[in-house]
Design a protein around this motif. Structure first.
Motif, PDB file in Angstrom:
ATOM      1  N   THR A   1     104.739  21.557  81.401  1.00  0.00           N
ATOM      2  CA  THR A   1     103.505  20.876  81.804  1.00  0.00           C
ATOM      3  C   THR A   1     102.751  21.696  82.845  1.00  0.00           C
ATOM      4  O   THR A   1     101.523  21.838  82.771  1.00  0.00           O
ATOM      5  CB  THR A   1     103.828  19.484  82.371  1.00  0.00           C
ATOM      6  OG1 THR A   1     104.492  18.714  81.367  1.00  0.00           O
ATOM      7  CG2 THR A   1     102.565  18.763  82.807  1.00  0.00           C
TER       8      THR A   1
ATOM      9  N   GLU B   1     101.124  24.680  81.126  1.00  0.00           N
ATOM     10  CA  GLU B   1      99.928  24.214  80.401  1.00  0.00           C
ATOM     11  C   GLU B   1      98.749  24.074  81.354  1.00  0.00           C
ATOM     12  O   GLU B   1      97.643  24.560  81.081  1.00  0.00           O
ATOM     13  CB  GLU B   1     100.201  22.845  79.764  1.00  0.00           C
ATOM     14  CG  GLU B   1     100.846  22.854  78.414  1.00  0.00           C
ATOM     15  CD  GLU B   1     100.989  21.440  77.894  1.00  0.00           C
ATOM     16  OE1 GLU B   1      99.991  20.697  77.890  1.00  0.00           O
ATOM     17  OE2 GLU B   1     102.110  21.071  77.502  1.00  0.00           O
ATOM     18  N   HIS B   2      98.974  23.381  82.464  1.00  0.00           N
ATOM     19  CA  HIS B   2      97.887  23.092  83.390  1.00  0.00           C
ATOM     20  C   HIS B   2      97.346  24.357  84.037  1.00  0.00           C
ATOM     21  O   HIS B   2      96.129  24.517  84.174  1.00  0.00           O
ATOM     22  CB  HIS B   2      98.367  22.111  84.459  1.00  0.00           C
ATOM     23  CG  HIS B   2      98.619  20.731  83.931  1.00  0.00           C
ATOM     24  ND1 HIS B   2      99.179  19.720  84.679  1.00  0.00           N
ATOM     25  CD2 HIS B   2      98.392  20.188  82.708  1.00  0.00           C
ATOM     26  CE1 HIS B   2      99.287  18.624  83.950  1.00  0.00           C
ATOM     27  NE2 HIS B   2      98.822  18.887  82.751  1.00  0.00           N
ATOM     28  N   ARG B   3      98.238  25.267  84.421  1.00  0.00           N
ATOM     29  CA  ARG B   3      97.778  26.504  85.065  1.00  0.00           C
ATOM     30  C   ARG B   3      96.962  27.366  84.106  1.00  0.00           C
ATOM     31  O   ARG B   3      95.940  27.935  84.490  1.00  0.00           O
ATOM     32  CB  ARG B   3      98.974  27.297  85.600  1.00  0.00           C
ATOM     33  CG  ARG B   3      99.641  26.643  86.792  1.00  0.00           C
ATOM     34  CD  ARG B   3     100.481  27.625  87.556  1.00  0.00           C
ATOM     35  NE  ARG B   3     101.172  26.994  88.667  1.00  0.00           N
ATOM     36  CZ  ARG B   3     101.708  27.662  89.685  1.00  0.00           C
ATOM     37  NH1 ARG B   3     101.606  28.971  89.726  1.00  0.00           N
ATOM     38  NH2 ARG B   3     102.330  27.031  90.648  1.00  0.00           N
TER      39      ARG B   3
ATOM     40  N   HIS C   1      96.837  28.014  76.571  1.00  0.00           N
ATOM     41  CA  HIS C   1      97.002  26.603  76.966  1.00  0.00           C
ATOM     42  C   HIS C   1      97.296  25.742  75.738  1.00  0.00           C
ATOM     43  O   HIS C   1      98.233  24.926  75.740  1.00  0.00           O
ATOM     44  CB  HIS C   1      95.710  26.151  77.663  1.00  0.00           C
ATOM     45  CG  HIS C   1      95.587  24.692  77.917  1.00  0.00           C
ATOM     46  ND1 HIS C   1      96.326  24.022  78.873  1.00  0.00           N
ATOM     47  CD2 HIS C   1      94.789  23.755  77.330  1.00  0.00           C
ATOM     48  CE1 HIS C   1      95.986  22.741  78.869  1.00  0.00           C
ATOM     49  NE2 HIS C   1      95.060  22.552  77.940  1.00  0.00           N
TER      50      HIS C   1
ATOM     51  N   TRP D   1     100.964  23.913  74.523  1.00  0.00           N
ATOM     52  CA  TRP D   1     100.990  22.489  74.153  1.00  0.00           C
ATOM     53  C   TRP D   1     101.579  22.293  72.755  1.00  0.00           C
ATOM     54  O   TRP D   1     102.435  21.424  72.551  1.00  0.00           O
ATOM     55  CB  TRP D   1      99.576  21.915  74.234  1.00  0.00           C
ATOM     56  CG  TRP D   1      99.462  20.512  73.727  1.00  0.00           C
ATOM     57  CD1 TRP D   1     100.015  19.390  74.287  1.00  0.00           C
ATOM     58  CD2 TRP D   1      98.763  20.066  72.557  1.00  0.00           C
ATOM     59  NE1 TRP D   1      99.696  18.277  73.536  1.00  0.00           N
ATOM     60  CE2 TRP D   1      98.929  18.668  72.469  1.00  0.00           C
ATOM     61  CE3 TRP D   1      98.002  20.720  71.591  1.00  0.00           C
ATOM     62  CZ2 TRP D   1      98.367  17.908  71.439  1.00  0.00           C
ATOM     63  CZ3 TRP D   1      97.439  19.970  70.574  1.00  0.00           C
ATOM     64  CH2 TRP D   1      97.625  18.581  70.493  1.00  0.00           C
TER      65      TRP D   1
ATOM     66  N   PHE E   1      89.526  17.988  81.550  1.00  0.00           N
ATOM     67  CA  PHE E   1      90.247  18.095  82.816  1.00  0.00           C
ATOM     68  C   PHE E   1      90.126  16.802  83.621  1.00  0.00           C
ATOM     69  O   PHE E   1      91.113  16.300  84.177  1.00  0.00           O
ATOM     70  CB  PHE E   1      89.692  19.286  83.596  1.00  0.00           C
ATOM     71  CG  PHE E   1      90.405  19.602  84.875  1.00  0.00           C
ATOM     72  CD1 PHE E   1      91.731  19.248  85.074  1.00  0.00           C
ATOM     73  CD2 PHE E   1      89.750  20.296  85.888  1.00  0.00           C
ATOM     74  CE1 PHE E   1      92.396  19.563  86.252  1.00  0.00           C
ATOM     75  CE2 PHE E   1      90.397  20.613  87.066  1.00  0.00           C
ATOM     76  CZ  PHE E   1      91.719  20.242  87.253  1.00  0.00           C
TER      77      PHE E   1
ATOM     78  N   LEU F   1      92.214  14.119  81.983  1.00  0.00           N
ATOM     79  CA  LEU F   1      93.645  14.418  82.085  1.00  0.00           C
ATOM     80  C   LEU F   1      94.198  14.059  83.455  1.00  0.00           C
ATOM     81  O   LEU F   1      95.347  13.630  83.578  1.00  0.00           O
ATOM     82  CB  LEU F   1      93.872  15.913  81.803  1.00  0.00           C
ATOM     83  CG  LEU F   1      95.302  16.448  81.874  1.00  0.00           C
ATOM     84  CD1 LEU F   1      96.166  15.781  80.804  1.00  0.00           C
ATOM     85  CD2 LEU F   1      95.312  17.953  81.677  1.00  0.00           C
ATOM     86  N   ALA F   2      93.372  14.220  84.488  1.00  0.00           N
ATOM     87  CA  ALA F   2      93.818  13.930  85.848  1.00  0.00           C
ATOM     88  C   ALA F   2      94.047  12.432  86.015  1.00  0.00           C
ATOM     89  O   ALA F   2      93.345  11.600  85.436  1.00  0.00           O
ATOM     90  CB  ALA F   2      92.776  14.418  86.853  1.00  0.00           C
TER      91      ALA F   2
ATOM     92  N   LEU G   1      93.547  25.554  83.511  1.00  0.00           N
ATOM     93  CA  LEU G   1      92.664  25.621  84.675  1.00  0.00           C
ATOM     94  C   LEU G   1      92.125  27.037  84.874  1.00  0.00           C
ATOM     95  O   LEU G   1      90.938  27.221  85.171  1.00  0.00           O
ATOM     96  CB  LEU G   1      93.414  25.163  85.929  1.00  0.00           C
ATOM     97  CG  LEU G   1      92.614  25.152  87.229  1.00  0.00           C
ATOM     98  CD1 LEU G   1      91.368  24.273  87.092  1.00  0.00           C
ATOM     99  CD2 LEU G   1      93.473  24.693  88.393  1.00  0.00           C
TER     100      LEU G   1
END
Length: 202
Positions: A45, A48-50, A94, A98, A167, A170-171, A53
């Motif tokens: 996870t 994926e996020h890094r 990314h 996933w 984004f 997702l947050a 972003l």
């Protein structure tokens, strides 16, 4: 503007290829951290996020090239294609993380895309970026013609905001950082569209 002119003269001596080399360094670092336990208890996870972003940040940088030239006189247009491709590379990684490491099941892909709105929006943004990446070369410009090529690449004005909306959704909760990214993108787009209208009216 004299300072900008000096900067532009220096930039003309810099080739575009270092953007690709430097741009790949964070990806290698992220995967190294993931492989060595440096991304915490949920490394997939976090990876994926890094990647996502970083891709969004680089795409924002590509979107800022024209407004920066208009405001400061500093011309980074020759690096914009490289920035766009590096940003697409991170978004593709990314997506790959996933699909391959997170879901680990092709049967779940379509179910997640249809079930989760933030994934639907993110996938839509990626699909809009895909033809831009495939045509980011001199041959495509010659085949399509400059006018059609520029029109096609205006899809970035939709794809990049979709990435920011992905984004935000997702947050968890209303976090400041995702909203700040979205606001920055909308601000840059407003400047870009204003510039297009000014040129059309001239």
């Amino acid at each position: 503007m004299m300072g900008a002119a000096r900067i532009n003269r220096a930039l003309r001596r810099v080739p575009a290829w270092p953007v690709y080399v430097v741009g790949m360094v964070p990806a290698v670092w992220f995967f190294w951290l993931g492989a060595t336990g440096g991304l915490g208890v949920e490394p997939i996870t976090a990876l994926e996020h890094r990647l996502g972003l970083t891709g969004l940040q680089v795409l924002i940088a590509s979107l800022a090239v024209t407004p920066l030239r208009r405001v400061s006189g500093i011309d980074l247009v020759r690096f914009r294609r490289a920035l766009g491709l590096v940003g697409f590379f991170y978004i593709a990684l990314h997506l790959a993380v996933w699909l391959i490491l997170d879901l680990q099941s092709w049967q779940r892909v379509w179910a997640d895309i249809l079930k989760r709105p933030y994934i639907t929006i993110g996938m839509s943004g990626f699909l809009l970026l895909l033809p831009l990446a495939l045509t980011s070369n001199t041959l495509a410009v010659r085949k399509l013609g400059p006018l059609r090529w520029r029109r096609l690449h205006r899809l970035a004005y939709l794809a990049i905001p979709l990435g920011a909306i992905h984004f935000v959704m997702l947050a968890k909760g209303w976090q400041i950082a995702p909203l700040a990214y979205l606001a920055a993108i909308l601000g840059l787009l407003a400047l870009r569209i204003r510039g297009l209208r000014t040129r059309a009216a001239a």
